[in-house]
Design a protein around this motif. Sequence first.
Motif, PDB file in Angstrom:
ATOM      1  N   GLU A 162       0.277  -1.180   0.040  1.00  0.00           N
ATOM      2  CA  GLU A 162      -0.201   0.029   0.002  1.00  0.00           C
ATOM      3  C   GLU A 162       0.842   1.742  -0.351  1.00  0.00           C
ATOM      4  OE1 GLU A 162      -3.875   1.336   2.099  1.00  0.00           O
ATOM      5  OE2 GLU A 162      -1.861   0.380   3.693  1.00  0.00           O
ATOM      6  N   LEU A 163       2.202   0.927   0.820  1.00  0.00           N
ATOM      7  CA  LEU A 163       3.094   2.224   0.352  1.00  0.00           C
ATOM      8  C   LEU A 163       3.771   2.756  -0.403  1.00  0.00           C
ATOM      9  CD1 LEU A 163       4.763   4.500   2.647  1.00  0.00           C
ATOM     10  CD2 LEU A 163       5.914   2.591   2.972  1.00  0.00           C
ATOM     11  N   ILE A 164       4.193   1.853  -1.223  1.00  0.00           N
ATOM     12  CA  ILE A 164       4.746   1.211  -2.662  1.00  0.00           C
ATOM     13  C   ILE A 164       3.886   2.279  -3.836  1.00  0.00           C
ATOM     14  CG2 ILE A 164       7.018   1.015  -1.357  1.00  0.00           C
ATOM     15  CD1 ILE A 164       6.198  -1.642  -3.268  1.00  0.00           C
ATOM     16  N   ASP A 165       2.480   1.962  -3.865  1.00  0.00           N
ATOM     17  CA  ASP A 165       1.546   1.823  -4.620  1.00  0.00           C
ATOM     18  C   ASP A 165       1.633   3.317  -5.533  1.00  0.00           C
ATOM     19  OD1 ASP A 165      -0.378   2.491  -6.623  1.00  0.00           O
ATOM     20  OD2 ASP A 165      -1.134   0.559  -5.997  1.00  0.00           O
ATOM     21  N   ASP A 169      -3.007   7.310  -1.930  1.00  0.00           N
ATOM     22  CA  ASP A 169      -2.814   8.430  -1.649  1.00  0.00           C
ATOM     23  C   ASP A 169      -2.513   8.720  -0.008  1.00  0.00           C
ATOM     24  OD1 ASP A 169      -3.210  10.062  -3.974  1.00  0.00           O
ATOM     25  OD2 ASP A 169      -4.738  10.556  -3.423  1.00  0.00           O
ATOM     26  N   ILE A 170      -3.127   7.280   0.476  1.00  0.00           N
ATOM     27  CA  ILE A 170      -3.578   6.977   1.877  1.00  0.00           C
ATOM     28  C   ILE A 170      -2.346   6.004   2.297  1.00  0.00           C
ATOM     29  CG2 ILE A 170      -5.175   8.878   2.606  1.00  0.00           C
ATOM     30  CD1 ILE A 170      -6.930   5.494   3.091  1.00  0.00           C
ATOM     31  N   VAL A 171      -2.254   5.513   3.295  1.00  0.00           N
ATOM     32  CA  VAL A 171      -1.434   4.074   3.977  1.00  0.00           C
ATOM     33  C   VAL A 171      -1.899   4.174   5.534  1.00  0.00           C
ATOM     34  CG1 VAL A 171       0.784   5.661   4.781  1.00  0.00           C
ATOM     35  CG2 VAL A 171       0.502   2.720   4.529  1.00  0.00           C
ATOM     36  N   HIS A 172      -2.305   2.744   5.653  1.00  0.00           N
ATOM     37  CA  HIS A 172      -3.188   2.547   6.618  1.00  0.00           C
ATOM     38  C   HIS A 172      -1.590   1.539   7.770  1.00  0.00           C
ATOM     39  CE1 HIS A 172      -6.521   2.305   4.320  1.00  0.00           C
ATOM     40  NE2 HIS A 172      -7.147   2.823   5.082  1.00  0.00           N
ATOM     41  N   ALA A 173      -1.356   2.692   9.051  1.00  0.00           N
ATOM     42  CA  ALA A 173      -0.878   2.259  10.323  1.00  0.00           C
ATOM     43  C   ALA A 173      -1.079   2.884  11.499  1.00  0.00           C
ATOM     44  CB  ALA A 173       0.632   3.865   9.876  1.00  0.00           C
ATOM     45  N   GLN A 174      -0.344   2.297  11.905  1.00  0.00           N
ATOM     46  CA  GLN A 174      -0.240   2.492  13.700  1.00  0.00           C
ATOM     47  C   GLN A 174       0.058   3.343  14.842  1.00  0.00           C
ATOM     48  OE1 GLN A 174      -0.065  -2.288  14.733  1.00  0.00           O
ATOM     49  NE2 GLN A 174      -1.928  -1.515  15.815  1.00  0.00           N
ATOM     50  N   LEU A 205       9.445  10.474   1.443  1.00  0.00           N
ATOM     51  CA  LEU A 205       9.439   9.688   0.669  1.00  0.00           C
ATOM     52  C   LEU A 205       9.857   9.644  -0.979  1.00  0.00           C
ATOM     53  CD1 LEU A 205       5.886   8.586   2.090  1.00  0.00           C
ATOM     54  CD2 LEU A 205       8.234   7.819   2.690  1.00  0.00           C
ATOM     55  N   PRO A 206      10.210   8.303  -1.662  1.00  0.00           N
ATOM     56  CA  PRO A 206      10.796   8.702  -3.268  1.00  0.00           C
ATOM     57  C   PRO A 206       9.330   9.083  -3.777  1.00  0.00           C
ATOM     58  CG  PRO A 206      10.869   6.636  -2.285  1.00  0.00           C
ATOM     59  CD  PRO A 206      10.878   7.396  -0.820  1.00  0.00           C
ATOM     60  N   ARG A 207       8.762   9.898  -4.588  1.00  0.00           N
ATOM     61  CA  ARG A 207       8.390   9.902  -4.998  1.00  0.00           C
ATOM     62  C   ARG A 207       7.530   8.697  -6.246  1.00  0.00           C
ATOM     63  NH1 ARG A 207       9.311  14.706 -10.492  1.00  0.00           N
ATOM     64  NH2 ARG A 207       6.871  13.825 -11.351  1.00  0.00           N
ATOM     65  N   CYS A 208       8.032   7.927  -6.254  1.00  0.00           N
ATOM     66  CA  CYS A 208       7.850   6.727  -7.300  1.00  0.00           C
ATOM     67  C   CYS A 208       6.724   6.267  -6.879  1.00  0.00           C
ATOM     68  CB  CYS A 208       8.522   5.943  -7.933  1.00  0.00           C
ATOM     69  SG  CYS A 208       9.940   5.080  -6.939  1.00  0.00           S
ATOM     70  N   TRP A 209       6.892   6.355  -5.388  1.00  0.00           N
ATOM     71  CA  TRP A 209       5.857   5.987  -3.811  1.00  0.00           C
ATOM     72  C   TRP A 209       4.492   7.118  -4.144  1.00  0.00           C
ATOM     73  CZ3 TRP A 209       8.547   4.629   1.007  1.00  0.00           C
ATOM     74  CH2 TRP A 209       9.249   3.332   0.741  1.00  0.00           C
ATOM     75  N   LEU A 210       4.884   7.914  -4.820  1.00  0.00           N
ATOM     76  CA  LEU A 210       3.428   8.918  -4.419  1.00  0.00           C
ATOM     77  C   LEU A 210       3.447   9.477  -5.749  1.00  0.00           C
ATOM     78  CD1 LEU A 210       5.662  11.502  -2.155  1.00  0.00           C
ATOM     79  CD2 LEU A 210       3.483  10.083  -1.125  1.00  0.00           C
ATOM     80  N   ASP A 211       3.879   9.524  -6.671  1.00  0.00           N
ATOM     81  CA  ASP A 211       3.088   9.629  -8.045  1.00  0.00           C
ATOM     82  C   ASP A 211       2.871   9.480  -9.483  1.00  0.00           C
ATOM     83  OD1 ASP A 211       2.417  11.273 -10.612  1.00  0.00           O
ATOM     84  OD2 ASP A 211       4.534  12.932 -10.667  1.00  0.00           O
ATOM     85  N   ALA A 212       1.935   8.414  -9.428  1.00  0.00           N
ATOM     86  CA  ALA A 212       1.918   7.376 -10.467  1.00  0.00           C
ATOM     87  C   ALA A 212       2.701   7.658 -11.700  1.00  0.00           C
ATOM     88  CB  ALA A 212       0.510   6.259 -10.673  1.00  0.00           C
ATOM     89  N   ASN A 213       2.662   8.977 -12.310  1.00  0.00           N
ATOM     90  CA  ASN A 213       2.819   9.765 -13.656  1.00  0.00           C
ATOM     91  C   ASN A 213       4.340  10.357 -13.435  1.00  0.00           C
ATOM     92  OD1 ASN A 213       0.786   9.367 -14.672  1.00  0.00           O
ATOM     93  ND2 ASN A 213       0.031  10.914 -13.409  1.00  0.00           N
ATOM     94  N   PHE A 214       5.305   9.800 -12.610  1.00  0.00           N
ATOM     95  CA  PHE A 214       6.531  10.637 -11.830  1.00  0.00           C
ATOM     96  C   PHE A 214       7.926  10.441 -13.071  1.00  0.00           C
ATOM     97  CE2 PHE A 214       8.110   6.203 -10.975  1.00  0.00           C
ATOM     98  CZ  PHE A 214       8.947   6.369 -11.359  1.00  0.00           C
ATOM     99  N   ARG A 215       7.517   9.622 -14.185  1.00  0.00           N
ATOM    100  CA  ARG A 215       8.185   9.509 -15.462  1.00  0.00           C
ATOM    101  C   ARG A 215       7.790  10.133 -16.645  1.00  0.00           C
ATOM    102  NH1 ARG A 215      11.514   4.010 -15.956  1.00  0.00           N
ATOM    103  NH2 ARG A 215      10.711   2.177 -13.653  1.00  0.00           N
ATOM    104  N   GLN A 216       6.923  11.117 -16.512  1.00  0.00           N
ATOM    105  CA  GLN A 216       6.613  11.420 -17.960  1.00  0.00           C
ATOM    106  C   GLN A 216       6.751  13.001 -17.401  1.00  0.00           C
ATOM    107  OE1 GLN A 216       2.527  11.640 -18.346  1.00  0.00           O
ATOM    108  NE2 GLN A 216       2.512   9.048 -18.232  1.00  0.00           N
ATOM    109  N   GLY A 217       7.271  13.531 -15.813  1.00  0.00           N
ATOM    110  CA  GLY A 217       7.598  14.751 -15.775  1.00  0.00           C
ATOM    111  C   GLY A 217       8.888  14.779 -15.486  1.00  0.00           C
TER     112      GLY A 217
END
Length: 69
Positions: free
Chosen positions: A19-22, A26-31, A57-69
């Motif tokens: 869930e974190l690296i996808d 936009d959210i992740v479940h944690a304690q 956090l790495p941009r590739c974990w946050l932005d699905a389009n990171f390779r396009q920009g």
Amino acid sequence: MFLQLKDTQDLVKILDIQELIDPNNDIVHAQDQEGQEEQEPDAFKKENLIFPSGEKLPRCWLDANFRQG
């Protein structure tokens, strides 16, 4: 894996690494690791999390389009 909240520096334990690296999530479940008793899982926005070292956090974990920009 433990991450830190940007605004409070509280540690949170990530419950699902996938869930974190996808970047489509936009959210992740944690304690939250506050107090001595185990806390209930909660949802946290990934944009509000950093590594305990202070690194973002790495941009590739946050932005699905990171390779396009």
